[in-house]
Design a protein around this motif. Sequence first.
Motif, PDB file in Angstrom:
ATOM      1  N   LEU A  48       0.846  -1.191   0.000  1.00 12.54           N
ATOM      2  CA  LEU A  48       0.000   0.000   0.000  1.00 12.54           C
ATOM      3  C   LEU A  48       0.880   1.239   0.000  1.00 12.54           C
ATOM      4  N   LEU A  49       0.330   2.340  -0.459  1.00 18.20           N
ATOM      5  CA  LEU A  49       1.067   3.591  -0.569  1.00 18.20           C
ATOM      6  C   LEU A  49       1.588   4.041   0.795  1.00 18.20           C
ATOM      7  N   ALA A  50       2.901   4.216   0.879  1.00 15.20           N
ATOM      8  CA  ALA A  50       3.532   4.713   2.104  1.00 15.20           C
ATOM      9  C   ALA A  50       4.089   6.115   1.898  1.00 15.20           C
ATOM     10  N   GLY A  51       4.414   6.443   0.642  1.00 14.42           N
ATOM     11  CA  GLY A  51       4.993   7.750   0.357  1.00 14.42           C
ATOM     12  C   GLY A  51       5.417   7.863  -1.089  1.00 14.42           C
ATOM     13  N   VAL A  52       6.075   8.981  -1.381  1.00 16.48           N
ATOM     14  CA  VAL A  52       6.617   9.240  -2.713  1.00 16.48           C
ATOM     15  C   VAL A  52       8.011   9.837  -2.536  1.00 16.48           C
ATOM     16  N   LEU A  53       8.923   9.387  -3.356  1.00 17.88           N
ATOM     17  CA  LEU A  53      10.275   9.944  -3.394  1.00 17.88           C
ATOM     18  C   LEU A  53      10.485  10.509  -4.783  1.00 17.88           C
ATOM     19  N   ILE A  84      -5.427  10.680  -6.041  1.00 13.25           N
ATOM     20  CA  ILE A  84      -6.660  10.907  -6.777  1.00 13.25           C
ATOM     21  C   ILE A  84      -7.177   9.555  -7.251  1.00 13.25           C
ATOM     22  N   THR A  85      -8.470   9.453  -7.469  1.00 10.06           N
ATOM     23  CA  THR A  85      -9.050   8.214  -7.981  1.00 10.06           C
ATOM     24  C   THR A  85      -9.207   8.317  -9.499  1.00 10.06           C
ATOM     25  N   PRO A  86      -9.275   7.199 -10.186  1.00 11.57           N
ATOM     26  CA  PRO A  86      -9.322   7.220 -11.652  1.00 11.57           C
ATOM     27  C   PRO A  86     -10.577   7.852 -12.227  1.00 11.57           C
ATOM     28  N   GLN A  87     -11.640   7.926 -11.457  1.00 11.35           N
ATOM     29  CA  GLN A  87     -12.894   8.481 -11.960  1.00 11.35           C
ATOM     30  C   GLN A  87     -12.906  10.014 -11.963  1.00 11.35           C
ATOM     31  N   LYS A  88     -11.998  10.629 -11.238  1.00  9.47           N
ATOM     32  CA  LYS A  88     -11.937  12.096 -11.204  1.00  9.47           C
ATOM     33  C   LYS A  88     -11.526  12.619 -12.574  1.00  9.47           C
ATOM     34  N   THR A  89     -11.773  13.902 -12.816  1.00  7.32           N
ATOM     35  CA  THR A  89     -11.412  14.496 -14.105  1.00  7.32           C
ATOM     36  C   THR A  89      -9.975  14.997 -14.086  1.00  7.32           C
ATOM     37  N   ILE A  90      -9.450  15.197 -15.280  1.00  6.27           N
ATOM     38  CA  ILE A  90      -8.094  15.747 -15.346  1.00  6.27           C
ATOM     39  C   ILE A  90      -8.070  17.184 -14.825  1.00  6.27           C
ATOM     40  N   THR A  91      -9.193  17.866 -14.886  1.00  9.68           N
ATOM     41  CA  THR A  91      -9.285  19.204 -14.288  1.00  9.68           C
ATOM     42  C   THR A  91      -9.102  19.105 -12.777  1.00  9.68           C
ATOM     43  N   ASP A 109      -6.848   3.150  -5.821  1.00  5.49           N
ATOM     44  CA  ASP A 109      -8.137   2.459  -5.909  1.00  5.49           C
ATOM     45  C   ASP A 109      -9.068   2.846  -4.763  1.00  5.49           C
ATOM     46  N   GLY A 110      -8.671   3.802  -3.949  1.00 10.51           N
ATOM     47  CA  GLY A 110      -9.486   4.241  -2.833  1.00 10.51           C
ATOM     48  C   GLY A 110      -9.184   3.511  -1.537  1.00 10.51           C
ATOM     49  N   GLU A 111      -8.394   2.458  -1.624  1.00  6.09           N
ATOM     50  CA  GLU A 111      -8.032   1.678  -0.439  1.00  6.09           C
ATOM     51  C   GLU A 111      -6.530   1.676  -0.197  1.00  6.09           C
ATOM     52  N   GLY A 112      -5.817   2.585  -0.845  1.00  8.89           N
ATOM     53  CA  GLY A 112      -4.370   2.668  -0.658  1.00  8.89           C
ATOM     54  C   GLY A 112      -3.565   1.923  -1.694  1.00  8.89           C
TER      55      GLY A 112
END
Length: 136
Positions: A48-53, A84-91, A109-112
């Motif tokens: 699951l997502l822990a961070g970004v480098l 962001i989730t895939p259903q959101k818009t690029i805006t 996917d909304g669950e990490g």
Amino acid sequence: METDAASVEKLMTPAVVTTAVDTPVESAANTLLTENIGSLVVLDNDDLLAGVLTGTDLLEIVAENDHPSGATVADYMSTDVETITPQKTITDAAATMMSRGIEHLPVTDGEGGVIGMISTTDLTGYLTMTHTSGVD
């Protein structure tokens, strides 16, 4: 297609390069170089997502010249990660990136679970393509 209505899913890169929290910083830097990417998604032991480098994070490490031997990705990654989730818009994605001052936005996917990445380069390319092709 109207630009505002395009979904993140349409534009995201689904093949996300990931690393583990215990990856040595030097190895992460090598991955960014060899994969020619600007960020790594850091996953915990449950994938699951822990961070970004980011490449910027690594530049700061080099500029400070103060990382201990054996330093890991967990020591330097950003943990307050906007997603962001895939259903959101690029805006929606563009607004989030601009308001947070970020260039990479993990798609979850909304669950990490990370299922993609969208970047300012993706947005710029899409806008350029739609503008030059006459698509609204």
